[in-house]
Each structure stands twice: as C-alpha cells, then as structure tokens.
Design a protein around this motif. Structure first.
Motif, short mmCIF file in Angstrom:
data_model
loop_
_atom_site.label_atom_id
_atom_site.label_comp_id
_atom_site.label_asym_id
_atom_site.label_seq_id
_atom_site.Cartn_x
_atom_site.Cartn_y
_atom_site.Cartn_z
N SER A 123 50.57 -10.03 47.80
CA SER A 123 51.58 -11.05 48.13
C SER A 123 52.40 -11.43 46.92
O SER A 123 51.91 -12.10 46.02
N ARG A 170 57.06 -9.89 49.89
CA ARG A 170 57.14 -10.84 51.01
C ARG A 170 58.45 -10.67 51.78
O ARG A 170 59.50 -10.39 51.18
N THR A 213 53.95 -9.99 58.79
CA THR A 213 53.47 -11.36 58.60
C THR A 213 54.57 -12.36 58.91
O THR A 213 55.76 -12.03 58.79
N LEU A 263 48.28 -7.07 60.63
CA LEU A 263 48.97 -8.37 60.53
C LEU A 263 48.34 -9.20 59.41
O LEU A 263 47.13 -9.19 59.24
N ILE A 264 49.21 -9.87 58.68
CA ILE A 264 48.70 -10.75 57.61
C ILE A 264 49.03 -12.19 57.99
O ILE A 264 50.17 -12.52 58.30
N PHE A 265 48.02 -13.04 57.97
CA PHE A 265 48.20 -14.46 58.30
C PHE A 265 48.01 -15.33 57.06
O PHE A 265 47.13 -15.07 56.24
N TYR A 266 48.86 -16.34 56.99
CA TYR A 266 48.72 -17.39 55.97
C TYR A 266 48.42 -18.66 56.77
O TYR A 266 49.34 -19.40 57.13
#
Lengths: 426, 330
Positions: free
Chosen positions: A61, A93, A151, A177-180
């Motif tokens: 990231s 990003r 994301t 998938l990338i989650f924050y």
C-alpha cells in the motif's frame, strides 16, 4: 547482463536461507546461489561483504500521487524513494486523480512506471466506480489491464448489498480484494484513537469498533461469497483476534499492518504533532504489542509502508485540520531494524514480512531468490547511520516524525530485474 | 516542521517563567498560584477611578478570533486596555475548505505587523499550540479557546472565584456537571483543580456526554446528579448546546433538565455552603433554574468580573517572560 553479488549474507525466508553466499544473475533472473555455474562470466560484480542481501521488498500500500497534483509527488519521485528504501515492487493505491477505475488509467500508470524505470509498480484498481461505493467498477477490465487487486480503500460502501455484489462479482473472476476496514459513521469526523489521550487533547476519537465492526461484517460476507481477501493496515488488538479466528475456520484471508502502527502509539499525539495524524489512528500500546505478536504468530503476514507523501502545507495546520498520512518508504528499513534490535521480531520475520509475505498475498512470482525468480534484490547495511533530510530524501513527502533524525540501517543497492537501479556507494 | 518534545517547554522559559499560555497541562502548581496572586493585585482596580496601569504601554495585542465570541473578546480587550496596551481586533471568518493554509497566511500577515501578543480563539483543538510553534518566537500566544481542548484563562478565573469564596483548595470537593465531552472549559478546569490539589473532582453527565477514558485524569465519574453533587463545595454547571439533541447524544431538553438541570431541590444535596458557578452564557431552564442562577449561592456574575483580572495577570506575565527570554538571547 550477467552480474554477481559477492560475499553478502543472503537472507531469504522463502527458502529458509541465511548464509554467506554469492548470488549470480543472468537475463533479469536469479541464475544461481553459491558457486557460479561453469562458464558463467560476470560482466559486473557487487561487493556485498558485511551487507545483507535479501529479495527486494514489496509494499502492499503506497501512494504514488500520479495522476494527480504533482506537488504531492509523482511516479518518478515516489518509485525512486521506494528503491532508496529497498522496495523493488510497490502496489499503487487507486485514489489518484482521476482514480484508477478504468483500464485507461491503469495503462497511464503502467506506462509512466515503465518510462521512469525505478521500482516495479503493481496497480491496485478501484472496487467501485470513482471509489464512490455505489456502482461496480469494470473489474475484469481492470484485471486484464494489470491490476493485481481491487480495493475501495477506506472509502465507504455503505450499502451492504453493494458490498456483497462487489464480492460476488470479484469471485467470478478470482480477483483478490483488499479491505481497509472502517465503519464510516463511527469514524466520521475523528482524527485520533478514542481514549484518554484524545479526550485530554479534545480531539474527536475514532473507536476501536470503527475498525472491528467493519472487519467482522466483511469477514462474514467473505465467508458467504468465498472470495480471496486481504485486510490492510489493521490497527487494533481485537482485529488481530478476528483475523486469527477467521483463518482458523479456514477462510482464505490474510492481513497486514503499517510500520507506523508497530512503532508509535497515541502517546505521540501529546504535542499535537500533525505528523502523527494517521488513518487509521495510532492506537494504544496494548494494540501495538498485539500487532507485533500477530506478525510473530503469522496471523499478519506483511508490513506495509502505508506511504502517503504530502506537501508541507498539508501538515501545517492544527492537528485535526491537517491531512492524515506519513511518508514512510525511506525510513521503513531503519524502523524495522529498531523492532529487530528491541527483540520484537526476528531477522527472518522482518524480511519475510516485506518479501515472501506480501508476494504470497498477491500470488506474484516475486519475493524470493530461488533460481529462476526475477532478480529483484535489496542490499543493505544494518549498521550504517544516516540522516533523513532534504539531501537524502527522494520522496516529495517530508511528512515524517523521523525528519532530520539520524537513522540506523541503510539501503546501499537495489536491483530490479537484474539491473542496479539504485546504488549508494558500494 | 518540528514541535518541542514537551508541552511544558513551549509554554515556559528556561527559568520556568510563563511565555505562552496555551493550556493548564504542563504548568506547575506554583505557576498557577502565581497567576492567581498576580490577578489578586489587579482585582480591585475596576472599582478605582483610574483603571489603568502602564505595564504593557507601547505593546500591541491582537485579538485573533477565528470563532465568534463577544464576551471573551471583550474581556481580553478590556484587560489589555487596563494594562495600557494597544488593541487590534480581528474576526476572521474561516471557510471549511480553506483549512490550514489560510491560518498560516493569516499568521504571516500578523507577524509582519510586529504584534507582541496574540489572543487566539479557534475551532480546532491544538490551534494555539500550532500557532505558538510556528510564529516568530517573541510573540506571546494566549489561548482563548481551541476546539474542545483548552480554555485556560476561563479555568483560571474559575479557580480565582473558588479561592476567593473558599479560601484554600485543599479539602474541597468540586462537581462539574453537563456536557463534558464538548467542553474545553471542563478539560482545563479538571487540570487546574487537580494541579491545585482539591480533594475530589467529580464529573456528572450521561454517558453520551463523557469523553472516553476521562477517568485517567484523576476524576470520579457520576451519572446521577443527586449522587454526584452530594456534599460538594462547588458546583460548576456547563452550557448545553442545542445541537446536542440532533447529534443523538440526548433525547430532549426536558429530559436533560429533569435529570441534570440544577434546581434548588437538587442543590439541596450539595454542602450547605456550596457555591454555584457557570462559565456562561447560561441557558435558563436547560441546565440551570433561574432561581439558582440568580440565587444567593450563585457566583456567576462575580466570575465575569474576575475574568478581567486573570487576563491582565496572564498577559503581563507572558509578555514579561518573552522580554526576559529576548534579553537573554541578545
């Protein structure tokens, strides 16, 4: 190009290797470790005596600020900073201007990255159009254009049906998938960890549940839809527990933590230093220790820079009015070494969290020095002291608490695809 | 950009003299007592025919108000004039989009005017610290309220009021009642009371108006008014903003008044000699009954008068600290 790196201590967690060895490279790949193959004639050699030789670091990231306002940085400045920090690959990003939500923007980013020829750029695509959380992005198109994962960052998908559809559609294409995780309502308006420090300073808090509530919800939907998912920049002890429990149940989930959250806590906010205004907020010492333990136990498998470069004016404001984020690519190595020296992490764990860990999460053929792998390497001196200032910093963002400080541990050379792209003084 | 490592450093000279007044945190008891003693020497000036001393003659004070306030600004202006300073009032409307750049630009413009003292009120917590760490070092910064963080001159005038009526801080029980969460006044009062060594500081509020982890500041928490003010010597009521109802913090004004409004019935639980304070402006019938606000135990109007003496004390001390430091540098 045939190149040999001679006499360094080769540390490669992917092969469980820690040994003084020569490394021979040919045509952009690792050719051999140890003895050079018969007939191999190096055109260039690097003397690595006293240095550590590891796979090139991979960042999950990182904000490269391009396309977007150039005063915050650009692909050249930030991928150059990546190399100086030992990173050979950085995930970019998608919250650029415009956001990375169409194949055309992905191509712009990739072409620019190729033209500047610094660190590899692995684009992250937007999960929803304009990152607005309402309409699905062209996921398959983004994947075909070269996005390694999708994301929505910390931007909300408030309608849970939309979130579920995002996952279902992504699972059709076997996308990562990338989650924050962050609950929009609970975090709204906050700028610091909800606790005694924020209360004392009169800063609006972001409770632990802003992260854990979203994380729990996402985990349940992941279980239902069966997608591969990664959680980035977790900040609380309870989040580590939730990830550990999900993994124990066999869910295909991974998680990482930002370097800032491994070395700082909300105690640093006492003087309103806007360099400590981060998202998620710096939390308690209990959280910091649990995140470190999560790395040791393997519940978290990577450390990210969370690099967010800012121009000076973005931080020249009262704490809550300043823009959140830290410029961290170039100080990550010294910070990690601090954790190793303090006994929190072993050398293997530190290197794995930057190499084999993130490579595994992304399912990319990177992060190892096995023969046949791309010749991405980092050579660093864990003892060398240096000062982070305008003459040593490549990033456009000077927004770091380490600014002007003497740091220990310095990258001396970074190689991408067998080519020395960054070299200090060897 | 780098800030000093400790908030105490930024407010005090190497000799421990006041040079900025940003928050009560980090100030020792001796300095708070010095402020009260200095204010005592100014307190009776208002009744004299000549209401001026020449302590700040030739000095310029700029009232830098990024947030509306008539009362606080007026008392600072009056205090500065009684010290013979020149006063410039600036009301700066901030747009939500402009943020820090505007603040920095404004400060740079102010610096060019060679002011000696900035009195700052700003909606962001930490704004006064930010300004003190960024402006020319010889300008003294007085915090007149920053976000929810601190309002140290208000807290000191409250301490002055308590000392005048109660004599000593030791052995006192003080209850602060109401919207602690949004109150910079309460945060500064808690610091001042604990530093000056009262026996007990109690916070009385529903859980939605109590900040997380506030018990770490050395206070006792109460959610029931009758228990919270039982036997206390001082009751400090806080103002309740109307917008708290829309933020889902409280169901209604009437329920709040029923549970936390100070009436003579509730005041009966406090010590018979208890005094009632309020930083103003008061909302009659919301947090306090008129009969109490105007009653014999209310010292609300005295507080306003003491505000001038406290501000004179703080301004003269900070300017003298700045001059001391400058003479040592040169």
């Amino acid at each position: 190009m045939k190149l040999s790196i001679l006499g360094g201590r080769v540390l490669d967690p992917a092969q469980n290797l820690d040994q003084i060895l020569d490394v021979h490279l040919d045509q952009g790949s690792i050719l051999a470790l140890g003895e050079a193959p018969a007939g191999f004639q190096a055109e260039q050699t690097l003397d690595a005596k006293g240095l550590l030789v590891t796979p090139g670091f991979i960042d999950l990231s990182c904000h490269l600020r391009e396309p977007g306002p150039s005063y915050k940085g650009n692909i050249l400045s930030e991928t150059r900073a990546a190399l100086a920090g030992g990173f050979t690959s950085v995930c970019a990003r998608p919250d650029t201007q415009p956001p990375v939500d169409t194949p055309a923007v992905v191509r712009v980013v990739r072409e620019r990255a190729e033209a500047v020829a610094q660190a590899r750029v692995l684009p992250l695509g937007a999960l929803t159009q304009g990152l607005e959380g309402q309409l699905l992005s062209n996921m398959a198109g983004l994947q075909a254009a070269g996005c390694v994962a999708l994301t929505n960052l910390r931007l909300p998908i408030q309608d849970t049906l939309v979130l579920r559809r995002c996952m279902e559609y992504a699972s059709t294409h076997d996308l990562l998938l990338i989650f924050y995780p962050e609950d929009f309502s609970l975090a709204a308006g906050g700028c610091a960890h909800e606790g005694a420090m924020a209360s004392q300073l009169g800063l609006q808090g972001i409770p632990e549940t802003a992260e854990t509530l979203a994380l729990a919800q996402q985990l349940l939907l992941i279980e239902q839809t069966g997608i591969r998912a990664h959680f980035s920049q977790l900040s609380t002890a309870r989040s580590v527990e939730l990830i550990a429990a999900a993994r124990k149940r066999g869910l295909p989930v991974t998680a990482d933590v930002a370097i800032s959250h491994l070395i700082y806590t909300d105690r640093e906010l006492e003087d309103f230093d806007s360099n400590f205004h981060l998202q998620p907020p710096l939390r308690s010492e209990k959280d910091r220790l649990a995140l470190l333990q999560g790395l040791v136990d393997g519940h978290l498998s990577a450390v990210t820079s969370g690099h967010l470069p800012h121009e000076r004016a973005a931080k020249m404001a009262p704490f809550s009015a300043s823009e959140p984020g830290i410029s961290s690519l170039e100080s990550l190595l010294p910070w990690m070494l601090q954790l190793v020296n303090a006994g929190y992490l072993s050398e293997q764990q530190f290197v794995a969290s930057l190499t084999s860990g993130p490579a595994g999460i992304l399912s990319q053929k990177l992060g190892s020095l096995e023969p046949g792998q791309p010749a991405d390497l980092t050579l660093f001196d864990p003892q060398q002291s240096w000062t982070l200032n305008a003459s040593s910093c490549y990033s456009a963002g000077y927004n770091t608490p380490s600014w002007g400080q003497t740091l220990q541990g310095r990258v001396l050379a970074t190689l991408v695809a067998g080519e020395v792209r960054y070299r200090l003084d060897l | 950009m780098s800030y000093p490592a400790n908030p105490r450093d930024i407010q005090l000279t190497a000799e421990g003299q006041l040079k900025h007044f940003l928050s009560i945190s980090g100030l020792p008891k001796s300095l708070l007592t010095e402020i009260l003693d200095t204010a005592e020497s100014f307190a009776n000036m208002g009744e004299q025919s000549v209401k001026k001393v020449p302590l700040l003659r030739g000095k310029t004070l700029v009232n830098l108000f990024f947030e509306n306030s008539t009362r606080t600004r007026a008392t600072f202006e009056l205090a500065a004039k009684r010290l013979s300073a020149d006063v410039l009032n600036l009301d700066i409307k901030t747009s939500s989009t402009a943020k820090g750049e505007t603040l920095m630009d404004t400060l740079q413009n102010m610096e060019a005017m060679h002011a000696d003292l900035f009195v700052v009120r700003h909606a962001d917590s930490g704004a006064a610290h930010f300004i003190a760490s960024q402006v020319t070092p010889q300008v003294a910064i007085i915090n007149a309220g920053d976000g929810r963080h601190a309002h140290p001159t208000q807290a000191m005038l409250d301490m002055f009021t308590i000392r005048r009526h109660k004599g000593d801080f030791a052995g006192l029980k003080v209850a602060i009642v109401g919207d602690i969460l949004h109150s910079r006044v309460a945060r500064s009062q808690i610091r001042a009371l604990t530093t000056l060594g009262v026996e007990e500081v109690r916070l009385v509020a529903p859980n939605t108006l109590l900040p997380a982890g506030v018990e770490d500041l050395g206070v006792q928490l109460y959610t029931r008014m009758e228990e919270g003010i039982r036997d206390v010597d001082v009751v400090i009521m806080l103002r309740l903003q109307k917008e708290r109802m829309s933020g889902a913090l409280l169901p209604s004004e009437s329920e709040y008044y029923r549970l936390y409004g100070l009436t003579n019935d509730k005041l009966a639980y406090a010590h018979p000699d208890a005094i009632v304070m309020h930083p103003g402006p008061i909302n009659r019938g919301v947090e306090i009954e008129s009969a109490v606000a105007d009653g014999p135990r209310s010292v609300i109007l005295q507080q306003v008068g003491y505000g001038i003496a406290i501000r004179m004390a703080v301004m003269s001390m900070a300017v003298s600290g700045q001059m001391q430091e400058r003479s040592q540098i040169s």
